[in-house]
Design an enzyme around this catalytic site. Structure first.
Site, PDB file in Angstrom:
ATOM      1  N   HIS A  19     -31.411 -34.914  23.679  1.00 56.43           N
ATOM      2  CA  HIS A  19     -32.699 -34.227  23.790  1.00 56.43           C
ATOM      3  C   HIS A  19     -33.411 -34.651  25.077  1.00 56.43           C
ATOM      4  O   HIS A  19     -33.993 -33.825  25.781  1.00 56.43           O
ATOM      5  CB  HIS A  19     -33.599 -34.572  22.590  1.00 56.43           C
ATOM      6  CG  HIS A  19     -33.079 -34.039  21.289  1.00 56.43           C
ATOM      7  ND1 HIS A  19     -33.893 -33.556  20.294  1.00 56.43           N
ATOM      8  CD2 HIS A  19     -31.829 -33.884  20.823  1.00 56.43           C
ATOM      9  CE1 HIS A  19     -33.170 -33.151  19.268  1.00 56.43           C
ATOM     10  NE2 HIS A  19     -31.911 -33.343  19.580  1.00 56.43           N
ATOM     11  N   GLN A 339     -21.116 -39.127  32.604  1.00 56.66           N
ATOM     12  CA  GLN A 339     -20.149 -38.084  32.222  1.00 56.66           C
ATOM     13  C   GLN A 339     -20.103 -36.919  33.217  1.00 56.66           C
ATOM     14  O   GLN A 339     -19.029 -36.430  33.559  1.00 56.66           O
ATOM     15  CB  GLN A 339     -20.490 -37.557  30.831  1.00 56.66           C
ATOM     16  CG  GLN A 339     -19.562 -36.461  30.373  1.00 56.66           C
ATOM     17  CD  GLN A 339     -19.770 -36.109  28.917  1.00 56.66           C
ATOM     18  OE1 GLN A 339     -19.527 -36.932  28.042  1.00 56.66           O
ATOM     19  NE2 GLN A 339     -20.195 -34.907  28.650  1.00 56.66           N
ATOM     20  N   HIS A 354     -16.456 -33.449  21.732  1.00 56.81           N
ATOM     21  CA  HIS A 354     -17.000 -33.099  20.409  1.00 56.81           C
ATOM     22  C   HIS A 354     -17.839 -31.822  20.517  1.00 56.81           C
ATOM     23  O   HIS A 354     -18.342 -31.342  19.517  1.00 56.81           O
ATOM     24  CB  HIS A 354     -17.852 -34.241  19.870  1.00 56.81           C
ATOM     25  CG  HIS A 354     -19.189 -34.384  20.551  1.00 56.81           C
ATOM     26  ND1 HIS A 354     -19.343 -34.382  21.930  1.00 56.81           N
ATOM     27  CD2 HIS A 354     -20.439 -34.515  20.050  1.00 56.81           C
ATOM     28  CE1 HIS A 354     -20.625 -34.508  22.226  1.00 56.81           C
ATOM     29  NE2 HIS A 354     -21.316 -34.602  21.112  1.00 56.81           N
ATOM     30  N   TRP A 357     -23.853 -29.509  23.044  1.00 57.02           N
ATOM     31  CA  TRP A 357     -24.147 -28.445  24.011  1.00 57.02           C
ATOM     32  C   TRP A 357     -24.199 -28.978  25.440  1.00 57.02           C
ATOM     33  O   TRP A 357     -23.744 -28.318  26.380  1.00 57.02           O
ATOM     34  CB  TRP A 357     -25.444 -27.713  23.653  1.00 57.02           C
ATOM     35  CG  TRP A 357     -25.754 -26.576  24.577  1.00 57.02           C
ATOM     36  CD1 TRP A 357     -26.846 -26.443  25.374  1.00 57.02           C
ATOM     37  CD2 TRP A 357     -24.946 -25.398  24.811  1.00 57.02           C
ATOM     38  NE1 TRP A 357     -26.784 -25.264  26.074  1.00 57.02           N
ATOM     39  CE2 TRP A 357     -25.627 -24.608  25.752  1.00 57.02           C
ATOM     40  CE3 TRP A 357     -23.714 -24.960  24.316  1.00 57.02           C
ATOM     41  CZ2 TRP A 357     -25.124 -23.381  26.213  1.00 57.02           C
ATOM     42  CZ3 TRP A 357     -23.210 -23.744  24.786  1.00 57.02           C
ATOM     43  CH2 TRP A 357     -23.922 -22.977  25.716  1.00 57.02           C
ATOM     44  N   ASN A 358     -24.725 -30.184  25.621  1.00 55.51           N
ATOM     45  CA  ASN A 358     -24.754 -30.733  26.990  1.00 55.51           C
ATOM     46  C   ASN A 358     -23.337 -30.919  27.510  1.00 55.51           C
ATOM     47  O   ASN A 358     -23.030 -30.565  28.649  1.00 55.51           O
ATOM     48  CB  ASN A 358     -25.511 -32.070  27.020  1.00 55.51           C
ATOM     49  CG  ASN A 358     -26.966 -31.884  26.660  1.00 55.51           C
ATOM     50  OD1 ASN A 358     -27.712 -31.229  27.380  1.00 55.51           O
ATOM     51  ND2 ASN A 358     -27.373 -32.420  25.527  1.00 55.51           N
ATOM     52  N   SER A 359     -22.472 -31.466  26.672  1.00 60.98           N
ATOM     53  CA  SER A 359     -21.080 -31.656  27.107  1.00 60.98           C
ATOM     54  C   SER A 359     -20.422 -30.307  27.374  1.00 60.98           C
ATOM     55  O   SER A 359     -19.623 -30.166  28.313  1.00 60.98           O
ATOM     56  CB  SER A 359     -20.287 -32.412  26.030  1.00 60.98           C
ATOM     57  OG  SER A 359     -20.803 -33.712  25.886  1.00 60.98           O
ATOM     58  N   GLU A 362     -21.707 -29.056  30.688  1.00 66.39           N
ATOM     59  CA  GLU A 362     -21.170 -29.892  31.776  1.00 66.39           C
ATOM     60  C   GLU A 362     -19.688 -29.590  32.004  1.00 66.39           C
ATOM     61  O   GLU A 362     -19.219 -29.550  33.142  1.00 66.39           O
ATOM     62  CB  GLU A 362     -21.376 -31.377  31.445  1.00 66.39           C
ATOM     63  CG  GLU A 362     -22.840 -31.803  31.558  1.00 66.39           C
ATOM     64  CD  GLU A 362     -23.170 -33.102  30.820  1.00 66.39           C
ATOM     65  OE1 GLU A 362     -22.250 -33.870  30.494  1.00 66.39           O
ATOM     66  OE2 GLU A 362     -24.378 -33.338  30.567  1.00 66.39           O
ATOM     67  N   ASP A 378     -24.445 -28.094  16.106  1.00 63.74           N
ATOM     68  CA  ASP A 378     -24.034 -26.854  16.769  1.00 63.74           C
ATOM     69  C   ASP A 378     -22.595 -26.905  17.268  1.00 63.74           C
ATOM     70  O   ASP A 378     -22.097 -25.949  17.852  1.00 63.74           O
ATOM     71  CB  ASP A 378     -24.962 -26.602  17.962  1.00 63.74           C
ATOM     72  CG  ASP A 378     -25.008 -27.803  18.902  1.00 63.74           C
ATOM     73  OD1 ASP A 378     -24.734 -28.940  18.453  1.00 63.74           O
ATOM     74  OD2 ASP A 378     -25.309 -27.619  20.084  1.00 63.74           O
ATOM     75  N   GLN A 379     -21.947 -28.044  17.066  1.00 63.67           N
ATOM     76  CA  GLN A 379     -20.645 -28.252  17.705  1.00 63.67           C
ATOM     77  C   GLN A 379     -19.565 -27.246  17.278  1.00 63.67           C
ATOM     78  O   GLN A 379     -18.793 -26.788  18.140  1.00 63.67           O
ATOM     79  CB  GLN A 379     -20.199 -29.706  17.462  1.00 63.67           C
ATOM     80  CG  GLN A 379     -21.177 -30.708  18.076  1.00 63.67           C
ATOM     81  CD  GLN A 379     -21.182 -32.064  17.406  1.00 63.67           C
ATOM     82  OE1 GLN A 379     -20.243 -32.421  16.704  1.00 63.67           O
ATOM     83  NE2 GLN A 379     -22.234 -32.848  17.627  1.00 63.67           N
TER      84      GLN A 379
HETATM   85  C1  UDX Z   1     -26.694 -34.022  20.177  1.00 62.67           C
HETATM   86  C2  UDX Z   1     -25.826 -33.172  19.251  1.00 62.67           C
HETATM   87  O1  UDX Z   1     -24.808 -33.940  18.698  1.00 62.67           O
HETATM   88  C3  UDX Z   1     -25.267 -31.992  19.985  1.00 62.67           C
HETATM   89  O2  UDX Z   1     -24.441 -31.245  19.125  1.00 62.67           O
HETATM   90  C4  UDX Z   1     -26.408 -31.138  20.456  1.00 62.67           C
HETATM   91  O3  UDX Z   1     -25.910 -30.011  21.161  1.00 62.67           O
HETATM   92  C5  UDX Z   1     -27.327 -31.964  21.347  1.00 62.67           C
HETATM   93  O4  UDX Z   1     -27.755 -33.140  20.653  1.00 62.67           O
HETATM   94  P1  UDX Z   1     -24.810 -35.430  21.617  1.00 62.67           P
HETATM   95  O5  UDX Z   1     -23.930 -35.554  20.430  1.00 62.67           O
HETATM   96  O6  UDX Z   1     -25.222 -36.674  22.255  1.00 62.67           O
HETATM   97  O7  UDX Z   1     -26.082 -34.502  21.346  1.00 62.67           O
HETATM   98  O8  UDX Z   1     -23.923 -34.528  22.649  1.00 62.67           O
HETATM   99  P2  UDX Z   1     -24.234 -33.777  23.985  1.00 62.67           P
HETATM  100  O9  UDX Z   1     -25.131 -32.618  23.783  1.00 62.67           O
HETATM  101  O10 UDX Z   1     -22.927 -33.466  24.563  1.00 62.67           O
HETATM  102  O11 UDX Z   1     -25.021 -34.820  24.872  1.00 62.67           O
HETATM  103  C6  UDX Z   1     -24.477 -36.036  25.302  1.00 62.67           C
HETATM  104  C7  UDX Z   1     -24.966 -36.338  26.691  1.00 62.67           C
HETATM  105  O12 UDX Z   1     -24.645 -37.689  26.957  1.00 62.67           O
HETATM  106  C8  UDX Z   1     -24.322 -35.462  27.748  1.00 62.67           C
HETATM  107  O13 UDX Z   1     -25.268 -35.073  28.721  1.00 62.67           O
HETATM  108  C9  UDX Z   1     -23.281 -36.392  28.372  1.00 62.67           C
HETATM  109  O14 UDX Z   1     -23.075 -36.157  29.747  1.00 62.67           O
HETATM  110  C10 UDX Z   1     -23.908 -37.749  28.159  1.00 62.67           C
HETATM  111  N1  UDX Z   1     -22.883 -38.793  28.093  1.00 62.67           N
HETATM  112  C11 UDX Z   1     -22.074 -38.919  27.003  1.00 62.67           C
HETATM  113  C12 UDX Z   1     -22.741 -39.623  29.168  1.00 62.67           C
HETATM  114  O15 UDX Z   1     -23.418 -39.488  30.175  1.00 62.67           O
HETATM  115  N2  UDX Z   1     -21.813 -40.594  29.116  1.00 62.67           N
HETATM  116  C13 UDX Z   1     -21.001 -40.776  28.067  1.00 62.67           C
HETATM  117  O16 UDX Z   1     -20.192 -41.707  28.124  1.00 62.67           O
HETATM  118  C14 UDX Z   1     -21.139 -39.902  26.953  1.00 62.67           C
END
Ligand code: UDX
Length: 458
Positions: A19, A339, A354, A357-359, A362, A378-379
């Site tokens: 977030h 990442q 996983h 949405w951010n991943s 990206e 949302d995955q």
């Molecule tokens: C959560 C929910 O799980 C996800 O489904 C929703 O879309 C957003 O909120 P999260 O599980 O942390 O988020 O996943 P993601 O949205 O992918 O965000 C993770 C962030 O952490 C990404 O920006 C990624 O670049 C960053 N990250 C992750 C790193 O910078 N380094 C890492 O080693 C792992």
């Protein structure tokens, strides 16, 4: 009418990496256009993400100030309520946060910088209520895809027939602007138990969105979700402001990041399997063991993120543990990495994700093919889109087995399908690059939002 020369936007985030990151990137874009931006979250999260209370960042013509939500026991990092699987901490936040936020907004006026607009993430309806009670215009930043927002909107307003949780893949829902989706492709909260508080908060958020929020900013871009955005616009005032790709927001310890890049520099182009499951997901001991064996079986170099809270799952004596201790040069295991920086490195050939949405964004923006392994939230929907709509990867069935993992990695890295997957990944990278360029979707979205704030202040 405001006395300060430029609008002052207050960004309010829950203390979660997924977030904080996109909201902070949004803040950078607003500040770079000369707006004053104040970012607020829990103090411990501010520190964890590198911006303690009182910190400032100069961005272009503007500034981001950090003034965190302090008071009572709000968001204490070791609060056991965070581990309540039904999301019980939400109830506490609902009660404790509003007075703290209201006081923070009042302080801005006293300091001569009245808040022109509050932007809060989803799952913070209390922030919307406070802003609206104080007569401050407010927006929601939806940090997931527009597809997921549209699904929730249609489900919680009963605008479409959704398959039940038990329905097979043949039963699908038709939502305007979206492909047919089966129960297994839907965001997990749709079929989550009624008592799950995250779901209750989401329902309140979504049902009141139209009446309570002036704008709905979505971390997406036109080229990625145009039909969905257009179909949702008659219902909600959607402004796409993405891709809000994290850059500097993602730092772990700087040293680790530099080590990762140095290690990647030594690997051949597109050879490395990168594995990361976001900031929250816990995988099981069995999954970790299958992951370790599957990576070993590929014979390819790998970079694996195992957060400290998952590290005890690394099986004794296996290949990943050896990589974690540095005794195996074919693999590298880190607790965290930048990442976005890793994904944009030419040595990375595949991302086992996983599908947060951010991943997802990206991965698309860096043109790296994926193996999807969604868990919740949302995955599942993001995985469906990555594999079947954007065509940039394959789905790894659950529960993970070493053989299936190895086969999926081979499909996107070396098999006959890999060339087509790579070509589609390159296409999405080009689209994301265009969206991020001057005159692209991101600039247009930010301009539209700034113009909307200015028009409301006039
Ligand atoms: C959560 C929910 O799980 C996800 O489904 C929703 O879309 C957003 O909120 P999260 O599980 O942390 O988020 O996943 P993601 O949205 O992918 O965000 C993770 C962030 O952490 C990404 O920006 C990624 O670049 C960053 N990250 C992750 C790193 O910078 N380094 C890492 O080693 C792992």
């Amino acid at each position: 009418m405001s006395s300060s020369p430029m609008p002052h936007v207050l960004l309010v985030s829950a203390p979660l990496q997924g977030h904080v990151n996109p909201l902070l990137v949004l803040g950078r874009h607003l500040a770079s256009r000369g707006l004053l931006v104040t970012f607020t979250t829990a103090p411990h999260a501010g520190l964890k993400f590198g911006h303690g209370d009182g910190a400032t960042i100069d961005v272009g013509r503007g500034t981001i100030r950090f003034e965190h939500l302090k008071g009572g026991d709000l968001w204490a990092p070791d609060d056991p309520r965070y581990h309540d699987p039904t999301g019980g901490v939400m109830r506490h936040i609902e009660e404790a946060a509003p007075p703290v936020l209201a006081e923070l907004i009042r302080r801005q006026s006293e300091a001569g910088r009245p808040v022109s607009c509050v932007v809060a993430n989803a799952f913070a309806p209390w922030a919307t209520r406070v802003a609206s009670g104080m007569g401050v215009p407010h927006a929601m930043l939806w940090t997931e895809s527009c597809a997921v927002l549209s699904l929730f909107y249609h489900y919680f307003h009963s605008l479409a027939d959704f398959p039940s949780r038990e329905a097979g893949p043949g039963a699908t829902v038709a939502v305007p602007g979206l492909p047919p989706l089966a129960a297994g492709d839907l965001p997990a909260l749709i079929h989550a138990p009624e008592e799950f508080l995250w779901r209750q908060v989401l329902i309140a958020d979504i049902r009141s969105l139209r009446e309570t929020v002036t704008w709905v900013l979505v971390n997406t871009f036109d080229e990625l979700e145009r039909p969905t955005i257009e179909a949702l616009r008659p219902h909600l005032p959607v402004i796409p402001v993405g891709p809000l790709c994290s850059g500097t927001e993602n730092h772990g310890s700087g040293q680790d990041d530099d080590d990762c890049v140095a290690w990647l520099d030594a690997q051949p182009p597109r050879s490395v399997v990168f594995v990361a499951f976001g900031s929250l997901l816990q995988i099981s001991r069995d999954e970790m063991s299958e992951l370790a064996e599957g990576l070993a079986a590929t014979g390819r170099p790998f970079l694996l993120v195992v957060r400290d809270d998952n590290r005890e799952l690394l099986p004794d004596g296996d290949h990943c543990l050896a990589a974690a201790t540095g005794s195996d040069s074919r693999g590298k295991v880190v607790a965290w990495c930048d990442q976005a920086r890793v994904l944009s490195h030419g040595a990375v050939g595949c991302f086992v994700t996983h599908c947060g949405w951010n991943s997802t964004v990206e991965a698309l923006a860096s043109g790296v093919p994926v193996v999807t392994y969604p868990a919740w939230a949302d995955q599942p929907t993001n995985a469906k889109f990555l594999a079947d709509v954007y065509g940039v990867g394959v789905r790894l069935p659950k529960p993970m087995t070493r053989d299936a993992l190895r086969r999926c990695i081979e499909k996107v890295m070396g098999g006959p399908e890999a060339v087509a997957v790579r070509a589609r990944s390159a296409k999405w990278k080009a689209e994301a690059t265009a969206a991020l360029s001057t005159g692209g979707s991101l600039e247009k979205g930010i301009q539209d939002f700034v113009a909307a704030i200015l028009s409301i202040r006039a």
